[in-house]
Design a protein around this motif. Sequence first.
Motif, PDB file in Angstrom:
ATOM      1  N   VAL A 261       0.846  -1.193   0.000  1.00 27.46           N
ATOM      2  CA  VAL A 261       0.000   0.000   0.000  1.00 27.46           C
ATOM      3  C   VAL A 261       0.880   1.241   0.000  1.00 27.46           C
ATOM      4  CG1 VAL A 261      -1.790   1.257   1.248  1.00 27.46           C
ATOM      5  CG2 VAL A 261      -1.782  -1.253   1.281  1.00 27.46           C
ATOM      6  N   ASP A 262       0.521   2.222  -0.785  1.00 32.85           N
ATOM      7  CA  ASP A 262       1.269   3.491  -0.812  1.00 32.85           C
ATOM      8  C   ASP A 262       0.655   4.470   0.178  1.00 32.85           C
ATOM      9  OD1 ASP A 262       3.101   2.791  -2.829  1.00 32.85           O
ATOM     10  OD2 ASP A 262       1.592   3.162  -4.369  1.00 32.85           O
ATOM     11  N   ILE A 263       1.462   4.926   1.118  1.00 30.76           N
ATOM     12  CA  ILE A 263       1.034   5.953   2.078  1.00 30.76           C
ATOM     13  C   ILE A 263       1.922   7.169   1.881  1.00 30.76           C
ATOM     14  CG2 ILE A 263       0.699   6.539   4.509  1.00 30.76           C
ATOM     15  CD1 ILE A 263       0.379   3.565   5.087  1.00 30.76           C
ATOM     16  N   GLN A 264       1.334   8.293   1.555  1.00 31.10           N
ATOM     17  CA  GLN A 264       2.091   9.498   1.213  1.00 31.10           C
ATOM     18  C   GLN A 264       2.980   9.939   2.379  1.00 31.10           C
ATOM     19  OE1 GLN A 264      -0.844  12.410   0.121  1.00 31.10           O
ATOM     20  NE2 GLN A 264      -1.554  11.260  -1.671  1.00 31.10           N
ATOM     21  N   GLY A 265       4.274  10.136   2.064  1.00 31.64           N
ATOM     22  CA  GLY A 265       5.197  10.715   3.036  1.00 31.64           C
ATOM     23  C   GLY A 265       5.526   9.838   4.217  1.00 31.64           C
ATOM     24  N   LEU A 266       5.347   8.525   4.083  1.00 35.04           N
ATOM     25  CA  LEU A 266       5.593   7.651   5.223  1.00 35.04           C
ATOM     26  C   LEU A 266       6.385   6.415   4.784  1.00 35.04           C
ATOM     27  CD1 LEU A 266       4.886   7.670   8.248  1.00 35.04           C
ATOM     28  CD2 LEU A 266       2.947   6.202   7.724  1.00 35.04           C
ATOM     29  N   THR A 267       7.587   6.254   5.330  1.00 38.84           N
ATOM     30  CA  THR A 267       8.398   5.067   5.091  1.00 38.84           C
ATOM     31  C   THR A 267       8.929   4.572   6.436  1.00 38.84           C
ATOM     32  OG1 THR A 267      10.389   6.411   4.716  1.00 38.84           O
ATOM     33  CG2 THR A 267       9.092   5.784   2.777  1.00 38.84           C
ATOM     34  N   PHE A 268       9.281   3.293   6.476  1.00 37.13           N
ATOM     35  CA  PHE A 268       9.722   2.685   7.734  1.00 37.13           C
ATOM     36  C   PHE A 268      11.024   1.907   7.542  1.00 37.13           C
ATOM     37  CE2 PHE A 268       5.079   2.912   7.728  1.00 37.13           C
ATOM     38  CZ  PHE A 268       4.820   3.611   8.896  1.00 37.13           C
ATOM     39  N   PRO A 269      12.122   2.598   7.213  1.00 33.14           N
ATOM     40  CA  PRO A 269      13.406   1.886   7.117  1.00 33.14           C
ATOM     41  C   PRO A 269      13.883   1.493   8.510  1.00 33.14           C
ATOM     42  CG  PRO A 269      13.750   4.241   6.929  1.00 33.14           C
ATOM     43  CD  PRO A 269      12.262   4.036   6.976  1.00 33.14           C
TER      44      PRO A 269
END
Length: 299
Positions: A261-269
């Motif tokens: 799912v694409d969530i704008q402005g949110l990544t979890f490296p």
Amino acid sequence: MISFQYKVFFEVATTLSFTKAAELLFISQPAVSNHIKKLEAELGVPLFVRNGSSISLTQPGEKLLEYVHKARHVAQMAQADVDIVKNQREIVGELKIGASTTISLHILPKVLSAFHKKHPRIQLMLINRNTEHVIEALVKKEIDIAVVESKYEMNGVQYSIFMEDEIIPVCSPRSAFAHSEISLEELKKIPLAMRERGSGTLSVLMKEFEGKNIKLGDLQITARLGGTDPLKKYLIESDEIGFLSKVAVQEELEKDLLKRVDIQGLTFPRHFYFVTRKGEELPSFVYAFKKQAKETYNV
């Protein structure tokens, strides 16, 4: 490989006490002071600030301590490699590893198989728990080394990076969210399934959410599941969005059982970490395990 002068500096710098350093090194306190004075004279900078009965590191002292830490680690790894080559057939023992769920299921089996082929006389034991409980087991000396998904603050342990990972939002292909881009505000209104409290995955999520001024209480969490596989299976059959390690869901993504799912402005490296007890000399086969893990994943 490290001169005695630097060993003296290391003990003083880590204990911030000439007396404790002398006890640990089995030499007199005046001898400790003399080694530090000689080292300061050689380097041309003060390493400690003396304030009555207490001491603290200067800025050059803090920098030197970083390098001595690295030098000690290199020396230990070199010695371990020499011991392993020299005694390969004779190495006997039990290696007790604790690992969080994602790592136990999806990362370590390949490592342990390769390790066992090289060291068949080492008996392997793997404990699978969430990150919090794995670190507790390490502190209690129930295991020799931990491999976890995030840093869990606890006294007496030290972390070193193993490899990179990423937590990604996923859902069933049948879910209404499978083919849409979601904003942060929309995310607050969408039903979510999460890992249990104490898991490394949830810890990383909470940190990243806080950076976006989002609290868990702002989210519509409809389910909490203990473990990676239960959450995966739940998401395949449900409409919620969940957050899982990219490594853990690679097969499901390839088979189209889950969709990213694409969530704008949110990544979890994030990173996976090795964790050991501070100030403890590790057996050579623990170093061998760490080396095998890195070689297996080319990191």
